[in-house]
Design a protein around this motif. Structure first.
Motif, short mmCIF file in Angstrom:
data_model
loop_
_atom_site.label_atom_id
_atom_site.label_comp_id
_atom_site.label_asym_id
_atom_site.label_seq_id
_atom_site.Cartn_x
_atom_site.Cartn_y
_atom_site.Cartn_z
N MET A 1 0.82 -1.18 0.00
CA MET A 1 0.00 0.00 0.00
C MET A 1 0.87 1.26 0.00
SD MET A 1 -3.39 0.45 0.76
CE MET A 1 -4.45 1.75 1.04
N ALA A 2 1.91 1.29 0.82
CA ALA A 2 2.79 2.45 0.89
C ALA A 2 3.51 2.66 -0.44
CB ALA A 2 3.80 2.28 2.01
N ALA A 3 3.83 1.58 -1.13
CA ALA A 3 4.50 1.70 -2.43
C ALA A 3 3.56 2.32 -3.45
CB ALA A 3 4.98 0.32 -2.90
N GLY A 4 2.27 2.01 -3.38
CA GLY A 4 1.29 2.58 -4.30
C GLY A 4 1.13 4.08 -4.09
N VAL A 5 1.15 4.49 -2.82
CA VAL A 5 1.04 5.92 -2.51
C VAL A 5 2.28 6.66 -2.99
CG1 VAL A 5 0.93 7.59 -0.62
CG2 VAL A 5 -0.49 5.55 -0.54
N ALA A 6 3.44 6.02 -2.79
CA ALA A 6 4.69 6.63 -3.23
C ALA A 6 4.71 6.78 -4.75
CB ALA A 6 5.89 5.81 -2.76
N ARG A 7 4.22 5.75 -5.47
CA ARG A 7 4.17 5.84 -6.94
C ARG A 7 3.20 6.93 -7.40
NH1 ARG A 7 3.01 0.21 -7.61
NH2 ARG A 7 4.84 -0.72 -6.70
N ALA A 8 2.08 7.07 -6.71
CA ALA A 8 1.10 8.10 -7.08
C ALA A 8 1.68 9.50 -6.87
CB ALA A 8 -0.17 7.92 -6.26
N ARG A 9 2.40 9.67 -5.76
CA ARG A 9 3.03 10.97 -5.50
C ARG A 9 4.10 11.27 -6.54
NH1 ARG A 9 3.72 11.15 1.05
NH2 ARG A 9 1.53 11.54 1.48
N LEU A 10 4.91 10.25 -6.86
CA LEU A 10 5.95 10.42 -7.86
C LEU A 10 5.34 10.78 -9.20
CD1 LEU A 10 8.93 10.31 -8.55
CD2 LEU A 10 8.69 7.86 -8.99
N ARG A 11 4.23 10.14 -9.55
CA ARG A 11 3.54 10.42 -10.80
C ARG A 11 3.02 11.86 -10.80
NH1 ARG A 11 -0.67 6.68 -10.91
NH2 ARG A 11 0.97 5.12 -10.87
N SER A 12 2.47 12.33 -9.67
CA SER A 12 1.95 13.70 -9.62
C SER A 12 3.09 14.72 -9.68
CB SER A 12 1.10 13.91 -8.37
OG SER A 12 1.89 13.85 -7.21
N VAL A 13 4.23 14.40 -9.08
CA VAL A 13 5.39 15.29 -9.16
C VAL A 13 5.89 15.37 -10.59
CG1 VAL A 13 7.80 15.56 -8.46
CG2 VAL A 13 6.06 15.03 -6.75
N ARG A 14 5.96 14.23 -11.26
CA ARG A 14 6.40 14.22 -12.66
C ARG A 14 5.43 14.99 -13.54
NH1 ARG A 14 8.13 7.90 -13.11
NH2 ARG A 14 10.13 8.11 -12.08
N THR A 15 4.14 14.86 -13.29
CA THR A 15 3.14 15.59 -14.07
C THR A 15 3.28 17.09 -13.87
OG1 THR A 15 1.61 13.73 -13.85
CG2 THR A 15 0.66 15.83 -14.50
N LEU A 16 3.48 17.49 -12.63
CA LEU A 16 3.67 18.90 -12.31
C LEU A 16 4.94 19.43 -12.98
CD1 LEU A 16 2.77 21.42 -10.77
CD2 LEU A 16 4.07 20.57 -8.82
N ARG A 17 6.01 18.66 -12.91
CA ARG A 17 7.27 19.09 -13.52
C ARG A 17 7.11 19.24 -15.02
NH1 ARG A 17 12.56 15.64 -14.39
NH2 ARG A 17 13.92 17.29 -15.09
N TYR A 18 6.42 18.29 -15.66
CA TYR A 18 6.19 18.35 -17.10
C TYR A 18 5.36 19.59 -17.45
CZ TYR A 18 4.50 17.14 -21.73
OH TYR A 18 4.18 17.17 -23.06
N ALA A 19 4.35 19.88 -16.65
CA ALA A 19 3.50 21.05 -16.91
C ALA A 19 4.31 22.34 -16.78
CB ALA A 19 2.32 21.07 -15.95
N CYS A 20 5.17 22.42 -15.77
CA CYS A 20 6.01 23.60 -15.60
C CYS A 20 7.00 23.76 -16.75
CB CYS A 20 6.76 23.55 -14.27
SG CYS A 20 5.69 23.80 -12.85
N GLU A 21 7.58 22.65 -17.19
CA GLU A 21 8.52 22.71 -18.32
C GLU A 21 7.83 23.20 -19.58
OE1 GLU A 21 10.13 18.79 -18.56
OE2 GLU A 21 11.58 19.14 -16.96
N ARG A 22 6.60 22.77 -19.80
CA ARG A 22 5.86 23.21 -20.99
C ARG A 22 5.45 24.67 -20.87
NH1 ARG A 22 1.09 20.12 -22.97
NH2 ARG A 22 1.46 21.48 -24.72
#
Length: 109
Positions: A1-22
């Protein structure tokens, strides 16, 4: 369960980073700069080309016609109109002690 939460956070950070780069891509910054420059150029501002207005304190016996005749050459009617417009006057009555702003004469005279 903790690994799933960590992956979701990592995914949201990557999405935010991609949006900022664009958002801050060089092309977008250029477009934003052009829009900002156009807005600055579109804002009206006084030119100062006609010269500064002169403050005049009305004395007993002064009339708009007399002030316009003395200040502006030619037909005083245009001068009366300019003084009335500049001072937001509804009528032609002058009260002694009132400060009028006399627009600069045409041609900077």
């Amino acid at each position: 369960m903790a690994a799933g939460v960590a992956r979701a956070r990592l995914r949201s950070v990557r999405t935010l980073r991609y949006a900022c780069e664009r958002m801050f891509a060089p092309r977008n910054l250029l477009v934003l700069s052009v829009i900002a420059a156009a807005l600055l150029l579109a804002v009206p501002r006084p030119s100062g080309g006609a010269g500064a207005d002169e403050a005049y304190v009305v004395r007993p016996g002064d009339t708009l016609w007399q002030l316009a005749s003395e200040r502006y050459g030619g037909d005083p009617r245009e001068g009366v109109w300019r003084i009335r417009e500049r001072n937001h006057m509804a009528g032609s009555q002058l009260q002694p002690g009132t400060t009028l702003y006399l627009p600069a004469a045409a041609g900077g005279a």
